[in-house]
Design a protein around this motif. Structure first.
Motif, PDB file in Angstrom:
ATOM      1  N   LEU A 195      40.648  93.605   6.571  1.00 31.24           N
ATOM      2  CA  LEU A 195      41.864  93.280   5.831  1.00 31.24           C
ATOM      3  C   LEU A 195      42.958  92.962   6.846  1.00 31.24           C
ATOM      4  O   LEU A 195      43.422  93.845   7.569  1.00 31.24           O
ATOM      5  N   VAL A 196      43.338  91.697   6.909  1.00 31.30           N
ATOM      6  CA  VAL A 196      44.348  91.250   7.875  1.00 31.30           C
ATOM      7  C   VAL A 196      45.695  91.185   7.170  1.00 31.30           C
ATOM      8  O   VAL A 196      45.897  90.373   6.275  1.00 31.30           O
ATOM      9  N   GLU A 197      46.603  92.063   7.575  1.00 27.34           N
ATOM     10  CA  GLU A 197      47.935  92.112   6.977  1.00 27.34           C
ATOM     11  C   GLU A 197      48.842  91.153   7.742  1.00 27.34           C
ATOM     12  O   GLU A 197      49.303  91.439   8.845  1.00 27.34           O
ATOM     13  N   ASP A 198      49.081  90.001   7.140  1.00 26.36           N
ATOM     14  CA  ASP A 198      49.831  88.939   7.795  1.00 26.36           C
ATOM     15  C   ASP A 198      51.324  89.182   7.611  1.00 26.36           C
ATOM     16  O   ASP A 198      51.974  88.581   6.763  1.00 26.36           O
ATOM     17  N   GLY A 199      51.860  90.070   8.425  1.00 26.90           N
ATOM     18  CA  GLY A 199      53.236  90.513   8.291  1.00 26.90           C
ATOM     19  C   GLY A 199      53.302  91.798   7.493  1.00 26.90           C
ATOM     20  O   GLY A 199      52.318  92.226   6.880  1.00 26.90           O
ATOM     21  N   PRO A 200      54.454  92.467   7.477  1.00 33.97           N
ATOM     22  CA  PRO A 200      54.587  93.748   6.767  1.00 33.97           C
ATOM     23  C   PRO A 200      54.309  93.599   5.275  1.00 33.97           C
ATOM     24  O   PRO A 200      54.702  92.616   4.642  1.00 33.97           O
ATOM     25  N   LEU A 201      53.630  94.605   4.705  1.00 31.42           N
ATOM     26  CA  LEU A 201      53.360  94.642   3.273  1.00 31.42           C
ATOM     27  C   LEU A 201      54.302  95.640   2.601  1.00 31.42           C
ATOM     28  O   LEU A 201      55.008  96.395   3.259  1.00 31.42           O
ATOM     29  N   ASP A 202      54.294  95.638   1.285  1.00 32.59           N
ATOM     30  CA  ASP A 202      55.110  96.580   0.515  1.00 32.59           C
ATOM     31  C   ASP A 202      54.281  97.818   0.169  1.00 32.59           C
ATOM     32  O   ASP A 202      53.055  97.830   0.317  1.00 32.59           O
ATOM     33  N   SER A 203      54.959  98.842  -0.328  1.00 32.56           N
ATOM     34  CA  SER A 203      54.269 100.072  -0.713  1.00 32.56           C
ATOM     35  C   SER A 203      53.265  99.815  -1.833  1.00 32.56           C
ATOM     36  O   SER A 203      52.220 100.481  -1.918  1.00 32.56           O
ATOM     37  N   GLY A 204      53.542  98.834  -2.683  1.00 32.96           N
ATOM     38  CA  GLY A 204      52.611  98.498  -3.761  1.00 32.96           C
ATOM     39  C   GLY A 204      51.281  97.988  -3.238  1.00 32.96           C
ATOM     40  O   GLY A 204      50.224  98.267  -3.819  1.00 32.96           O
ATOM     41  N   HIS A 205      51.323  97.253  -2.135  1.00 34.40           N
ATOM     42  CA  HIS A 205      50.078  96.775  -1.520  1.00 34.40           C
ATOM     43  C   HIS A 205      49.278  97.942  -0.948  1.00 34.40           C
ATOM     44  O   HIS A 205      48.064  98.014  -1.094  1.00 34.40           O
ATOM     45  N   ASP A 206      49.973  98.847  -0.270  1.00 32.86           N
ATOM     46  CA  ASP A 206      49.294 100.031   0.293  1.00 32.86           C
ATOM     47  C   ASP A 206      48.621 100.841  -0.808  1.00 32.86           C
ATOM     48  O   ASP A 206      47.484 101.308  -0.649  1.00 32.86           O
ATOM     49  N   LEU A 207      49.305 100.994  -1.923  1.00 34.74           N
ATOM     50  CA  LEU A 207      48.735 101.749  -3.032  1.00 34.74           C
ATOM     51  C   LEU A 207      47.506 101.045  -3.588  1.00 34.74           C
ATOM     52  O   LEU A 207      46.484 101.687  -3.880  1.00 34.74           O
ATOM     53  N   ALA A 208      47.579  99.719  -3.721  1.00 32.69           N
ATOM     54  CA  ALA A 208      46.441  98.952  -4.229  1.00 32.69           C
ATOM     55  C   ALA A 208      45.232  99.100  -3.314  1.00 32.69           C
ATOM     56  O   ALA A 208      44.096  99.243  -3.781  1.00 32.69           O
ATOM     57  N   ILE A 209      45.467  99.106  -2.013  1.00 35.25           N
ATOM     58  CA  ILE A 209      44.369  99.231  -1.047  1.00 35.25           C
ATOM     59  C   ILE A 209      43.744 100.617  -1.129  1.00 35.25           C
ATOM     60  O   ILE A 209      42.516 100.773  -1.092  1.00 35.25           O
ATOM     61  N   ARG A 210      44.590 101.647  -1.252  1.00 31.90           N
ATOM     62  CA  ARG A 210      44.081 103.020  -1.307  1.00 31.90           C
ATOM     63  C   ARG A 210      43.307 103.297  -2.592  1.00 31.90           C
ATOM     64  O   ARG A 210      42.441 104.182  -2.616  1.00 31.90           O
ATOM     65  N   ARG A 211      43.587 102.568  -3.645  1.00 34.04           N
ATOM     66  CA  ARG A 211      42.922 102.804  -4.926  1.00 34.04           C
ATOM     67  C   ARG A 211      41.472 102.331  -4.949  1.00 34.04           C
ATOM     68  O   ARG A 211      40.701 102.742  -5.822  1.00 34.04           O
ATOM     69  N   VAL A 212      41.100 101.479  -4.020  1.00 30.33           N
ATOM     70  CA  VAL A 212      39.758 100.894  -4.032  1.00 30.33           C
ATOM     71  C   VAL A 212      38.970 101.422  -2.839  1.00 30.33           C
ATOM     72  O   VAL A 212      39.441 101.365  -1.702  1.00 30.33           O
ATOM     73  N   ARG A 213      37.784 101.902  -3.107  1.00 28.54           N
ATOM     74  CA  ARG A 213      36.923 102.413  -2.033  1.00 28.54           C
ATOM     75  C   ARG A 213      36.120 101.254  -1.464  1.00 28.54           C
ATOM     76  O   ARG A 213      35.208 100.726  -2.109  1.00 28.54           O
ATOM     77  N   LEU A 214      36.451 100.871  -0.244  1.00 24.81           N
ATOM     78  CA  LEU A 214      35.829  99.711   0.391  1.00 24.81           C
ATOM     79  C   LEU A 214      34.966 100.148   1.570  1.00 24.81           C
ATOM     80  O   LEU A 214      35.355 101.044   2.332  1.00 24.81           O
ATOM     81  N   PRO A 215      33.801  99.539   1.748  1.00 25.15           N
ATOM     82  CA  PRO A 215      32.937  99.921   2.873  1.00 25.15           C
ATOM     83  C   PRO A 215      33.523  99.447   4.200  1.00 25.15           C
ATOM     84  O   PRO A 215      33.942  98.301   4.345  1.00 25.15           O
ATOM     85  N   GLY A 216      33.549 100.334   5.167  1.00 28.76           N
ATOM     86  CA  GLY A 216      33.943  99.991   6.533  1.00 28.76           C
ATOM     87  C   GLY A 216      35.285  99.289   6.627  1.00 28.76           C
ATOM     88  O   GLY A 216      35.428  98.322   7.386  1.00 28.76           O
ATOM     89  N   LEU A 217      36.280  99.767   5.909  1.00 30.32           N
ATOM     90  CA  LEU A 217      37.576  99.092   5.880  1.00 30.32           C
ATOM     91  C   LEU A 217      38.254  99.134   7.256  1.00 30.32           C
ATOM     92  O   LEU A 217      38.394 100.191   7.867  1.00 30.32           O
TER      93      LEU A 217
END
Length: 300
Positions: free
Chosen positions: A40-62
Protein backbone atom coordinates in the motif's frame (compact mmCIF):
# COMPACT_ATOMS: atom_id res chain seq x y z
CA UNK A 1 -3.18 -20.84 4.61
CA UNK A 2 -1.16 -20.93 1.38
CA UNK A 3 -0.70 -17.66 -0.47
CA UNK A 4 0.05 -17.29 -4.17
CA UNK A 5 3.31 -15.80 -5.45
CA UNK A 6 1.59 -12.43 -5.97
CA UNK A 7 2.24 -8.92 -4.66
CA UNK A 8 -0.59 -6.41 -4.88
CA UNK A 9 0.54 -2.85 -5.64
CA UNK A 10 -2.08 -0.30 -4.59
CA UNK A 11 -1.29 3.44 -4.43
CA UNK A 12 -3.68 5.68 -2.51
CA UNK A 13 -3.85 9.44 -2.00
CA UNK A 14 -5.92 11.79 0.14
CA UNK A 15 -8.50 12.36 -2.59
CA UNK A 16 -9.76 8.77 -2.41
CA UNK A 17 -12.97 8.36 -0.40
CA UNK A 18 -12.15 6.16 2.65
CA UNK A 19 -15.24 3.99 2.13
CA UNK A 20 -14.15 3.33 -1.46
CA UNK A 21 -10.67 2.39 -0.25
CA UNK A 22 -12.12 -0.05 2.28
CA UNK A 23 -14.27 -1.68 -0.42
CA UNK A 24 -11.25 -2.05 -2.68
CA UNK A 25 -9.20 -3.62 0.12
CA UNK A 26 -12.01 -6.03 1.01
CA UNK A 27 -12.18 -7.18 -2.60
CA UNK A 28 -8.48 -8.10 -2.26
CA UNK A 29 -8.90 -9.81 1.12
CA UNK A 30 -11.76 -11.91 -0.32
CA UNK A 31 -9.82 -13.30 -3.30
CA UNK A 32 -9.99 -17.04 -3.93
CA UNK A 33 -6.19 -16.91 -4.44
CA UNK A 34 -4.81 -14.69 -1.70
CA UNK A 35 -1.66 -12.69 -2.52
CA UNK A 36 1.52 -13.10 -0.52
CA UNK A 37 1.61 -9.39 0.28
CA UNK A 38 -0.18 -6.10 -0.28
CA UNK A 39 2.02 -3.07 -0.95
CA UNK A 40 0.00 0.00 0.00
CA UNK A 41 1.77 3.12 -1.26
CA UNK A 42 0.53 6.25 0.51
CA UNK A 43 1.12 8.99 -2.03
CA UNK A 44 1.30 11.88 0.40
CA UNK A 45 -0.31 12.17 3.86
CA UNK A 46 -3.66 10.41 4.34
CA UNK A 47 -6.55 11.30 6.63
CA UNK A 48 -7.65 9.44 9.76
CA UNK A 49 -10.54 7.97 7.75
CA UNK A 50 -8.08 6.22 5.45
CA UNK A 51 -6.16 4.78 8.41
CA UNK A 52 -9.39 3.46 9.86
CA UNK A 53 -10.39 1.89 6.54
CA UNK A 54 -7.02 0.14 6.30
CA UNK A 55 -7.20 -1.17 9.87
CA UNK A 56 -10.69 -2.58 9.30
CA UNK A 57 -9.52 -5.02 6.63
CA UNK A 58 -7.23 -7.94 7.37
CA UNK A 59 -4.74 -8.03 4.51
CA UNK A 60 -1.99 -10.62 3.98
CA UNK A 61 1.56 -9.32 4.37
CA UNK A 62 0.54 -5.66 4.46
CA UNK A 63 3.39 -3.21 3.79
CA UNK A 64 2.69 0.51 4.01
CA UNK A 65 5.05 2.78 2.10
CA UNK A 66 4.66 6.45 2.96
CA UNK A 67 5.71 9.17 0.50
CA UNK A 68 6.02 12.49 2.31
CA UNK A 69 4.37 14.47 -0.49
CA UNK A 70 2.04 13.50 -3.31
CA UNK A 71 4.19 12.69 -6.34
CA UNK A 72 1.69 11.16 -8.73
CA UNK A 73 0.86 7.71 -9.98
CA UNK A 74 4.12 7.08 -11.82
CA UNK A 75 6.33 7.52 -8.73
CA UNK A 76 3.84 5.76 -6.43
CA UNK A 77 3.44 2.69 -8.63
CA UNK A 78 7.19 2.43 -9.17
CA UNK A 79 7.77 2.59 -5.42
CA UNK A 80 5.35 -0.30 -4.95
CA UNK A 81 6.92 -2.28 -7.78
CA UNK A 82 10.39 -1.92 -6.27
CA UNK A 83 9.20 -2.82 -2.75
CA UNK A 84 7.40 -5.99 -3.85
CA UNK A 85 9.01 -9.40 -3.38
CA UNK A 86 6.78 -11.76 -5.39
CA UNK A 87 7.18 -12.94 -8.97
CA UNK A 88 3.84 -11.49 -10.04
CA UNK A 89 2.37 -8.02 -9.56
CA UNK A 90 -1.40 -7.54 -9.36
CA UNK A 91 -2.07 -3.86 -9.97
CA UNK A 92 -5.11 -2.56 -8.09
CA UNK A 93 -6.66 0.88 -7.78
CA UNK A 94 -7.74 2.32 -4.45
CA UNK A 95 -11.39 2.79 -5.38
CA UNK A 96 -12.15 -0.12 -7.71
CA UNK A 97 -13.55 -3.57 -6.94
CA UNK A 98 -11.88 -6.85 -7.95
CA UNK A 99 -14.08 -9.85 -8.67
CA UNK A 100 -13.37 -12.68 -6.19
CA UNK A 101 -11.42 -14.95 -8.56
CA UNK A 102 -9.48 -12.26 -10.42
CA UNK A 103 -6.03 -13.26 -9.11
CA UNK A 104 -6.72 -16.98 -9.44
CA UNK A 105 -7.87 -16.55 -13.04
CA UNK A 106 -4.94 -14.40 -14.12
CA UNK A 107 -2.34 -16.51 -12.32
CA UNK A 108 -3.64 -19.56 -14.19
CA UNK A 109 -3.49 -17.75 -17.54
CA UNK A 110 0.13 -16.57 -17.21
CA UNK A 111 1.13 -20.03 -16.00
CA UNK A 112 -0.58 -21.79 -18.89
CA UNK A 113 0.39 -19.39 -21.69
CA UNK A 114 3.81 -18.13 -20.60
CA UNK A 115 2.64 -14.52 -21.00
CA UNK A 116 4.41 -11.85 -18.95
CA UNK A 117 1.28 -9.71 -18.63
CA UNK A 118 -2.42 -10.56 -18.40
CA UNK A 119 -5.13 -7.89 -18.39
CA UNK A 120 -8.88 -8.08 -18.78
CA UNK A 121 -12.00 -6.16 -19.64
CA UNK A 122 -13.67 -3.98 -16.99
CA UNK A 123 -17.19 -2.95 -16.07
CA UNK A 124 -17.57 0.78 -15.37
CA UNK A 125 -20.04 1.75 -12.65
CA UNK A 126 -21.23 5.03 -11.16
CA UNK A 127 -22.19 5.26 -7.49
CA UNK A 128 -23.56 1.84 -6.56
CA UNK A 129 -21.84 -1.24 -7.96
CA UNK A 130 -25.18 -2.26 -9.44
CA UNK A 131 -25.19 0.86 -11.66
CA UNK A 132 -23.04 -0.55 -14.46
CA UNK A 133 -22.70 1.81 -17.43
CA UNK A 134 -20.04 0.41 -19.76
CA UNK A 135 -18.11 -2.71 -20.67
CA UNK A 136 -14.57 -1.56 -21.40
CA UNK A 137 -13.05 -4.01 -23.84
CA UNK A 138 -9.44 -4.49 -24.86
CA UNK A 139 -7.69 -6.37 -27.72
CA UNK A 140 -7.23 -10.00 -26.69
CA UNK A 141 -4.12 -11.36 -28.39
CA UNK A 142 -0.53 -10.14 -28.21
CA UNK A 143 -0.59 -9.23 -31.89
CA UNK A 144 -3.79 -7.21 -31.49
CA UNK A 145 -2.38 -5.47 -28.42
CA UNK A 146 0.72 -4.41 -30.36
CA UNK A 147 -1.45 -3.09 -33.22
CA UNK A 148 -3.53 -1.03 -30.79
CA UNK A 149 -0.53 0.41 -28.92
CA UNK A 150 0.22 3.30 -31.37
CA UNK A 151 -3.44 4.40 -31.22
CA UNK A 152 -4.24 4.20 -27.51
CA UNK A 153 -3.56 2.21 -24.35
CA UNK A 154 -4.34 -1.49 -25.04
CA UNK A 155 -4.42 -2.61 -21.37
CA UNK A 156 -6.86 -1.62 -18.63
CA UNK A 157 -4.31 -0.70 -15.96
CA UNK A 158 -6.47 -1.64 -12.91
CA UNK A 159 -6.60 -5.18 -14.31
CA UNK A 160 -2.88 -5.56 -15.08
CA UNK A 161 -1.18 -8.70 -13.74
CA UNK A 162 2.47 -8.83 -14.76
CA UNK A 163 5.94 -10.23 -14.09
CA UNK A 164 7.85 -8.01 -11.68
CA UNK A 165 11.34 -8.88 -12.91
CA UNK A 166 10.44 -8.21 -16.54
CA UNK A 167 8.84 -4.87 -15.65
CA UNK A 168 11.90 -3.76 -13.68
CA UNK A 169 14.22 -4.87 -16.46
CA UNK A 170 12.57 -2.53 -18.97
CA UNK A 171 12.62 0.41 -16.54
CA UNK A 172 9.23 0.06 -14.84
CA UNK A 173 6.89 3.03 -14.67
CA UNK A 174 7.99 6.43 -16.00
CA UNK A 175 7.76 9.29 -13.51
CA UNK A 176 4.59 10.71 -15.10
CA UNK A 177 1.76 11.92 -12.89
CA UNK A 178 -0.77 10.47 -15.34
CA UNK A 179 -0.75 7.83 -18.09
CA UNK A 180 2.28 6.15 -16.53
CA UNK A 181 0.67 2.80 -17.29
CA UNK A 182 0.78 3.53 -21.02
CA UNK A 183 4.51 4.23 -20.63
CA UNK A 184 5.06 0.92 -18.82
CA UNK A 185 3.15 -1.08 -21.41
CA UNK A 186 5.03 0.38 -24.37
CA UNK A 187 8.30 -0.36 -22.56
CA UNK A 188 7.19 -3.95 -21.98
CA UNK A 189 6.25 -4.46 -25.64
CA UNK A 190 9.50 -2.86 -26.80
CA UNK A 191 11.36 -5.17 -24.39
CA UNK A 192 9.78 -8.27 -25.91
CA UNK A 193 7.21 -9.11 -23.23
CA UNK A 194 4.24 -11.22 -24.31
CA UNK A 195 0.78 -9.96 -23.40
CA UNK A 196 -2.78 -11.23 -23.34
CA UNK A 197 -6.15 -9.77 -22.35
CA UNK A 198 -9.20 -11.69 -21.16
CA UNK A 199 -12.66 -10.74 -22.47
CA UNK A 200 -14.30 -11.34 -19.10
CA UNK A 201 -14.39 -8.27 -16.81
CA UNK A 202 -12.36 -8.98 -13.68
CA UNK A 203 -12.57 -5.47 -12.21
CA UNK A 204 -15.40 -3.06 -11.52
CA UNK A 205 -14.06 0.39 -12.35
CA UNK A 206 -15.47 3.37 -10.46
CA UNK A 207 -16.36 6.08 -12.97
CA UNK A 208 -18.32 9.36 -12.88
CA UNK A 209 -17.80 13.11 -13.14
CA UNK A 210 -14.43 13.06 -11.39
CA UNK A 211 -13.13 10.58 -13.98
CA UNK A 212 -14.21 12.89 -16.82
CA UNK A 213 -12.68 15.98 -15.19
CA UNK A 214 -9.39 14.17 -14.69
CA UNK A 215 -9.26 13.14 -18.35
CA UNK A 216 -9.37 16.79 -19.50
CA UNK A 217 -7.03 18.23 -16.87
CA UNK A 218 -3.90 20.20 -17.75
CA UNK A 219 -1.71 17.47 -16.26
CA UNK A 220 -3.22 14.79 -18.52
CA UNK A 221 -2.76 17.00 -21.59
CA UNK A 222 0.89 17.46 -20.67
CA UNK A 223 1.32 13.70 -20.33
CA UNK A 224 -0.10 13.23 -23.84
CA UNK A 225 3.12 14.83 -25.06
CA UNK A 226 5.22 12.38 -23.02
CA UNK A 227 3.24 9.46 -24.45
CA UNK A 228 3.53 10.48 -28.08
CA UNK A 229 7.22 11.33 -27.74
CA UNK A 230 7.89 7.92 -26.19
CA UNK A 231 5.91 6.11 -28.90
CA UNK A 232 8.07 7.87 -31.49
CA UNK A 233 11.37 7.30 -29.69
CA UNK A 234 10.63 3.57 -29.32
CA UNK A 235 9.72 3.29 -33.00
CA UNK A 236 5.99 2.63 -32.66
CA UNK A 237 4.96 5.72 -34.67
CA UNK A 238 6.57 7.99 -37.23
CA UNK A 239 7.09 11.71 -36.61
CA UNK A 240 4.04 12.72 -38.72
CA UNK A 241 1.88 10.14 -36.94
CA UNK A 242 3.13 11.41 -33.58
CA UNK A 243 2.04 14.98 -34.36
CA UNK A 244 -1.29 13.78 -35.79
CA UNK A 245 -2.01 11.69 -32.68
CA UNK A 246 -1.08 14.57 -30.41
CA UNK A 247 -3.28 17.06 -32.27
CA UNK A 248 -6.49 15.05 -32.21
CA UNK A 249 -6.01 13.75 -28.67
CA UNK A 250 -5.38 17.25 -27.30
CA UNK A 251 -8.42 18.53 -29.17
CA UNK A 252 -10.50 15.75 -27.63
CA UNK A 253 -9.23 16.58 -24.12
CA UNK A 254 -10.21 20.25 -24.51
CA UNK A 255 -13.89 19.56 -25.04
CA UNK A 256 -16.16 20.84 -22.24
CA UNK A 257 -16.72 18.16 -19.60
CA UNK A 258 -20.41 17.43 -20.47
CA UNK A 259 -19.63 17.17 -24.19
CA UNK A 260 -16.52 15.10 -23.50
CA UNK A 261 -18.57 12.62 -21.47
CA UNK A 262 -21.18 12.39 -24.25
CA UNK A 263 -18.60 11.97 -27.02
CA UNK A 264 -16.69 9.43 -24.94
CA UNK A 265 -19.85 7.36 -24.55
CA UNK A 266 -21.13 7.71 -28.12
CA UNK A 267 -17.79 7.28 -29.88
CA UNK A 268 -16.40 4.42 -27.83
CA UNK A 269 -19.48 2.40 -26.88
CA UNK A 270 -20.61 -0.61 -28.85
CA UNK A 271 -22.92 -3.53 -28.20
CA UNK A 272 -23.69 -5.01 -24.77
CA UNK A 273 -21.14 -7.47 -23.44
CA UNK A 274 -21.97 -11.19 -23.52
CA UNK A 275 -19.85 -11.51 -20.36
CA UNK A 276 -21.98 -9.34 -18.10
CA UNK A 277 -23.91 -12.30 -16.66
CA UNK A 278 -20.66 -14.08 -15.80
CA UNK A 279 -19.39 -11.03 -13.94
CA UNK A 280 -22.64 -10.62 -12.05
CA UNK A 281 -22.41 -14.21 -10.92
CA UNK A 282 -18.80 -13.68 -9.83
CA UNK A 283 -19.72 -10.65 -7.77
CA UNK A 284 -22.14 -12.90 -5.83
CA UNK A 285 -25.18 -10.87 -6.63
CA UNK A 286 -23.54 -7.46 -6.23
CA UNK A 287 -24.64 -6.55 -9.74
CA UNK A 288 -28.31 -7.40 -10.30
CA UNK A 289 -29.77 -8.00 -13.73
CA UNK A 290 -30.64 -4.42 -14.58
CA UNK A 291 -29.97 -2.47 -17.77
CA UNK A 292 -27.18 -4.11 -19.81
CA UNK A 293 -23.82 -2.33 -19.83
CA UNK A 294 -22.49 -0.87 -23.04
CA UNK A 295 -19.22 -1.88 -24.58
CA UNK A 296 -16.38 0.59 -25.03
CA UNK A 297 -12.79 0.58 -26.13
CA UNK A 298 -10.08 1.84 -23.81
CA UNK A 299 -9.31 5.54 -24.31
CA UNK A 300 -7.16 7.12 -21.59
Amino acid sequence: MTHADISVVLPVHRGVVPAHLERALRSIAEQTALPREVILVEDGPLDSGHDLAIRRVRLPGLKRIRLEVNQGAGVANQAGLEAASSTWIAKCDADDVNVPDRFERQFAVVTETGAELCGSAMLEFVGAESDVRNYRATPLTHEAIVRRLPVNNPINHPTAFFNREVALRVGGYPEWRYMQDYGLFMRLVFGGARMVNLPEPLVLFRSGEQFTRRRRSTGVRQCERHVQRSLHELGFVSAPRMWFNLAWRLAFRRLPAPILALVYKRMLSQSASPHRDLSRRKMRGAIPAASPPERSTNFQ
